[in-house]
Design a protein around this motif. Structure first.
Motif, PDB file in Angstrom:
ATOM      1  N   PHE A 170      44.818  54.975  34.105  1.00 26.57           N
ATOM      2  CA  PHE A 170      46.230  54.902  33.765  1.00 26.57           C
ATOM      3  C   PHE A 170      47.067  54.277  34.871  1.00 26.57           C
ATOM      4  O   PHE A 170      48.216  53.974  34.679  1.00 26.57           O
ATOM      5  CB  PHE A 170      46.776  56.290  33.436  1.00 26.57           C
ATOM      6  N   ALA A 171      46.470  54.107  36.056  1.00 26.66           N
ATOM      7  CA  ALA A 171      47.248  53.607  37.187  1.00 26.66           C
ATOM      8  C   ALA A 171      47.268  52.085  37.190  1.00 26.66           C
ATOM      9  O   ALA A 171      46.775  51.452  38.101  1.00 26.66           O
ATOM     10  CB  ALA A 171      46.665  54.140  38.487  1.00 26.66           C
ATOM     11  N   VAL A 172      47.796  51.513  36.119  1.00 26.87           N
ATOM     12  CA  VAL A 172      47.888  50.061  36.051  1.00 26.87           C
ATOM     13  C   VAL A 172      49.357  49.698  36.209  1.00 26.87           C
ATOM     14  O   VAL A 172      50.116  49.709  35.262  1.00 26.87           O
ATOM     15  CB  VAL A 172      47.344  49.535  34.715  1.00 26.87           C
ATOM     16  N   SER A 173      49.774  49.456  37.432  1.00 27.38           N
ATOM     17  CA  SER A 173      51.183  49.156  37.644  1.00 27.38           C
ATOM     18  C   SER A 173      51.334  48.275  38.874  1.00 27.38           C
ATOM     19  O   SER A 173      50.354  47.836  39.471  1.00 27.38           O
ATOM     20  CB  SER A 173      51.977  50.451  37.823  1.00 27.38           C
ATOM     21  N   PRO A 193      47.360  48.013  44.307  1.00 22.96           N
ATOM     22  CA  PRO A 193      46.966  46.792  45.023  1.00 22.96           C
ATOM     23  C   PRO A 193      45.740  46.175  44.353  1.00 22.96           C
ATOM     24  O   PRO A 193      44.910  46.899  43.825  1.00 22.96           O
ATOM     25  CB  PRO A 193      46.645  47.299  46.429  1.00 22.96           C
ATOM     26  N   PRO A 194      45.638  44.870  44.348  1.00 15.05           N
ATOM     27  CA  PRO A 194      44.460  44.254  43.764  1.00 15.05           C
ATOM     28  C   PRO A 194      43.210  44.646  44.557  1.00 15.05           C
ATOM     29  O   PRO A 194      43.205  44.573  45.784  1.00 15.05           O
ATOM     30  CB  PRO A 194      44.739  42.763  43.845  1.00 15.05           C
ATOM     31  N   THR A 195      42.200  45.102  43.828  1.00 18.08           N
ATOM     32  CA  THR A 195      40.961  45.448  44.482  1.00 18.08           C
ATOM     33  C   THR A 195      40.230  44.154  44.835  1.00 18.08           C
ATOM     34  O   THR A 195      40.650  43.079  44.437  1.00 18.08           O
ATOM     35  CB  THR A 195      40.083  46.319  43.594  1.00 18.08           C
ATOM     36  N   SER A 196      39.119  44.296  45.567  1.00 19.12           N
ATOM     37  CA  SER A 196      38.384  43.119  46.029  1.00 19.12           C
ATOM     38  C   SER A 196      38.239  42.144  44.867  1.00 19.12           C
ATOM     39  O   SER A 196      37.503  42.384  43.927  1.00 19.12           O
ATOM     40  CB  SER A 196      37.011  43.539  46.530  1.00 19.12           C
ATOM     41  N   GLY A 197      38.990  41.050  44.933  1.00 20.93           N
ATOM     42  CA  GLY A 197      39.295  40.235  43.764  1.00 20.93           C
ATOM     43  C   GLY A 197      38.069  39.608  43.118  1.00 20.93           C
ATOM     44  O   GLY A 197      37.226  39.032  43.760  1.00 20.93           O
ATOM     45  N   ARG A 198      38.029  39.772  41.777  1.00 21.80           N
ATOM     46  CA  ARG A 198      37.004  39.103  41.003  1.00 21.80           C
ATOM     47  C   ARG A 198      37.284  37.599  41.039  1.00 21.80           C
ATOM     48  O   ARG A 198      36.396  36.775  41.043  1.00 21.80           O
ATOM     49  CB  ARG A 198      37.076  39.597  39.568  1.00 21.80           C
ATOM     50  N   ASP A 199      38.579  37.254  41.084  1.00 22.53           N
ATOM     51  CA  ASP A 199      38.959  35.844  41.034  1.00 22.53           C
ATOM     52  C   ASP A 199      39.152  35.264  42.428  1.00 22.53           C
ATOM     53  O   ASP A 199      39.356  34.070  42.579  1.00 22.53           O
ATOM     54  CB  ASP A 199      40.252  35.681  40.235  1.00 22.53           C
ATOM     55  N   ALA A 200      39.164  36.142  43.457  1.00 24.66           N
ATOM     56  CA  ALA A 200      39.474  35.657  44.780  1.00 24.66           C
ATOM     57  C   ALA A 200      38.310  34.840  45.352  1.00 24.66           C
ATOM     58  O   ALA A 200      37.180  35.055  44.994  1.00 24.66           O
ATOM     59  CB  ALA A 200      39.768  36.819  45.715  1.00 24.66           C
ATOM     60  N   LEU A 244      43.311  49.723  29.915  1.00 28.63           N
ATOM     61  CA  LEU A 244      43.002  51.010  30.525  1.00 28.63           C
ATOM     62  C   LEU A 244      41.600  51.046  31.106  1.00 28.63           C
ATOM     63  O   LEU A 244      41.323  51.815  32.017  1.00 28.63           O
ATOM     64  CB  LEU A 244      43.138  52.128  29.490  1.00 28.63           C
ATOM     65  N   LEU A 245      40.696  50.237  30.571  1.00 30.36           N
ATOM     66  CA  LEU A 245      39.309  50.330  31.000  1.00 30.36           C
ATOM     67  C   LEU A 245      38.987  49.360  32.122  1.00 30.36           C
ATOM     68  O   LEU A 245      37.942  49.450  32.732  1.00 30.36           O
ATOM     69  CB  LEU A 245      38.372  50.068  29.825  1.00 30.36           C
ATOM     70  N   THR A 246      39.865  48.416  32.375  1.00 29.62           N
ATOM     71  CA  THR A 246      39.613  47.453  33.446  1.00 29.62           C
ATOM     72  C   THR A 246      40.705  47.591  34.494  1.00 29.62           C
ATOM     73  O   THR A 246      41.750  48.184  34.250  1.00 29.62           O
ATOM     74  CB  THR A 246      39.623  46.023  32.911  1.00 29.62           C
ATOM     75  N   ARG A 247      40.427  47.047  35.656  1.00 28.62           N
ATOM     76  CA  ARG A 247      41.455  47.038  36.688  1.00 28.62           C
ATOM     77  C   ARG A 247      41.976  45.622  36.826  1.00 28.62           C
ATOM     78  O   ARG A 247      41.207  44.668  36.730  1.00 28.62           O
ATOM     79  CB  ARG A 247      40.871  47.488  38.025  1.00 28.62           C
ATOM     80  N   PRO A 248      43.279  45.478  37.036  1.00 28.19           N
ATOM     81  CA  PRO A 248      43.827  44.125  37.144  1.00 28.19           C
ATOM     82  C   PRO A 248      43.333  43.435  38.414  1.00 28.19           C
ATOM     83  O   PRO A 248      43.260  44.060  39.478  1.00 28.19           O
ATOM     84  CB  PRO A 248      45.341  44.348  37.168  1.00 28.19           C
ATOM     85  N   ALA A 249      42.974  42.160  38.297  1.00 27.97           N
ATOM     86  CA  ALA A 249      42.568  41.398  39.482  1.00 27.97           C
ATOM     87  C   ALA A 249      43.767  41.168  40.387  1.00 27.97           C
ATOM     88  O   ALA A 249      43.620  41.004  41.592  1.00 27.97           O
ATOM     89  CB  ALA A 249      41.959  40.068  39.054  1.00 27.97           C
ATOM     90  N   ALA A 250      44.962  41.151  39.816  1.00 25.82           N
ATOM     91  CA  ALA A 250      46.195  41.000  40.588  1.00 25.82           C
ATOM     92  C   ALA A 250      47.272  41.788  39.865  1.00 25.82           C
ATOM     93  O   ALA A 250      47.190  41.965  38.652  1.00 25.82           O
ATOM     94  CB  ALA A 250      46.583  39.528  40.678  1.00 25.82           C
ATOM     95  N   PRO A 251      48.270  42.320  40.583  1.00 29.41           N
ATOM     96  CA  PRO A 251      49.350  43.028  39.896  1.00 29.41           C
ATOM     97  C   PRO A 251      50.073  42.093  38.941  1.00 29.41           C
ATOM     98  O   PRO A 251      50.155  40.878  39.160  1.00 29.41           O
ATOM     99  CB  PRO A 251      50.257  43.495  41.038  1.00 29.41           C
TER     100      PRO A 251
END
Lengths: 161, 195
Positions: free
Chosen positions: A147-150, A154-161, B77-84
């Motif tokens: 639920f902590a999508v806001s 902070p972006p975690t170790s980027g999949r796209d980075a 909800l099931l994934t984490r954003p790569a960037a805010p």
């Protein structure tokens, strides 16, 4: 292994999944007289699958309704629709001409054709939407509600980075 | 359709609610709230269609909105954003505003609501309404059009959805590949795919 969920969510999932599956068949069968029909029935069935998958986890959903069954439903719906059209074509009439379904000059063929088209559309829609849901959710590393999508995240170790 | 139909008077407040919900989706910065607002938008659009006297379309719109909202919820909800999620950019706001202005500019040239002589109602539409009961035998004229007269479009609908499912499966792979990828990864929510 079922992911941790609030009790009310589990009860709602247990309660609504069978009711929605039943409602899909009602909407499919009653579509000739009241609002509804193949598309609506297929979407209700797909929503039931999604609800079950979100509440009880993808593994439980895949155990109850394997991906292969959904793929088969999507393909069978489309092929059945195609075959329905080909019947008219093979008898020298237009594609999807339902008059070819019955020797009876009355409405029998038309009624049969509309019902068969609705049935195959429902099958194709439910199967395709279910496959899309399984594919989307299957990509998540673990079925954990996050639920902590806001902004503060902070972006975690980027999949796209 | 009787222009004095009381349900029609609901259309104006419903449109305001629709616009408000659309703005909420654009302004909100949380994936959870955006998905819920999108679902509410779908239900509100269905209610507006119901007020216009199109129960079949309202049914389909409500269900499609529900499917879309659930898919967004699942992915959000099931994934984490790569960037805010970034802020609303002025350039995108201007582009949306221009599109909306163009649509508003074109609206007055549409035929009036419920106009008997509009191209849609006077041509094939009137034919379908007058003859579907005798020719197809379905009490619901919408079903007769969707699965009877325009069955080919229904076939296209099924084919398009099948193509979408095939594309999702080919790109994301929910089969054995997806399971293997999930089992290989640690279950911690912070874990990200390597490479």
């Amino acid at each position: 292994m079922s992911p941790p969920r609030p009790v009310f969510l589990k009860i709602a999932g247990k309660l609504f999944t069978p009711i929605m599956a039943l409602a899909a068949f009602y909407v499919l069968l009653a579509g000739g007289a009241v609002p509804g029909g193949g598309l609506a029935a297929g979407l209700i069935l797909a929503l039931a699958i999604m609800l079950y998958g979100l509440v009880f986890g993808l593994d439980a959903a895949r155990e109850a309704l394997p991906l292969r069954a959904l793929q088969a439903a999507a393909s069978a719906g489309l092929l059945f629709y195609l075959a329905l059209g080909a019947i008219g074509l093979l008898q020298g009439q237009a594609f999807l001409d339902y008059q070819a379904l019955s020797k009876n000059p009355g409405l029998h063929g038309q009624r049969l054709g509309v019902a068969a088209a609705q049935f195959s559309l429902a099958l194709a829609v439910a199967g395709a939407c279910g496959v899309i849901f399984y594919c989307f959710v299957g990509r998540a590393p673990a079925l954990e509600l996050n639920f902590a999508v806001s902004d503060d995240d902070p972006p975690t170790s980027g999949r796209d980075a | 359709m009787n222009p004095l139909d009381p349900a029609l008077s609901l259309f104006a407040p419903l449109s305001v609610a629709l616009i408000a919900l659309a703005c909420a989706v654009a302004i909100l910065r949380s994936a959870f709230a955006m998905a819920l607002s999108l679902g509410a938008f779908g239900l509100m659009a269905a209610t507006a269609l119901l007020a216009l006297g199109a129960p079949d379309l309202a049914f389909a719109a409500a269900l499609l909105g529900g499917v879309a909202a659930l898919l967004f919820l699942a992915t959000g909800l099931l994934t984490r954003p790569a960037a805010p999620i970034g802020r609303l950019r002025l350039s995108s706001l201007a582009a949306i505003g221009a599109l909306g202005a163009a649509l508003l500019f074109a609206t007055p040239s549409l035929p009036a609501f419920g106009d008997r002589d509009s191209p849609a109602n006077s041509g094939a539409g009137r034919l379908y309404i007058n003859r579907s009961a005798q020719e197809i035998g379905a009490a619901n004229a919408f079903t007769a059009v969707q699965a009877g007269y325009r069955a080919f479009d229904g076939f296209g609908q099924a084919a398009a959805l099948f193509a979408a499912a095939a594309a999702a499966f080919a790109l994301l792979g929910a089969g054995e590949r997806g399971i293997a990828a999930r089992n290989r990864l640690p279950v911690a929510p912070d874990s990200e795919e390597a490479g």
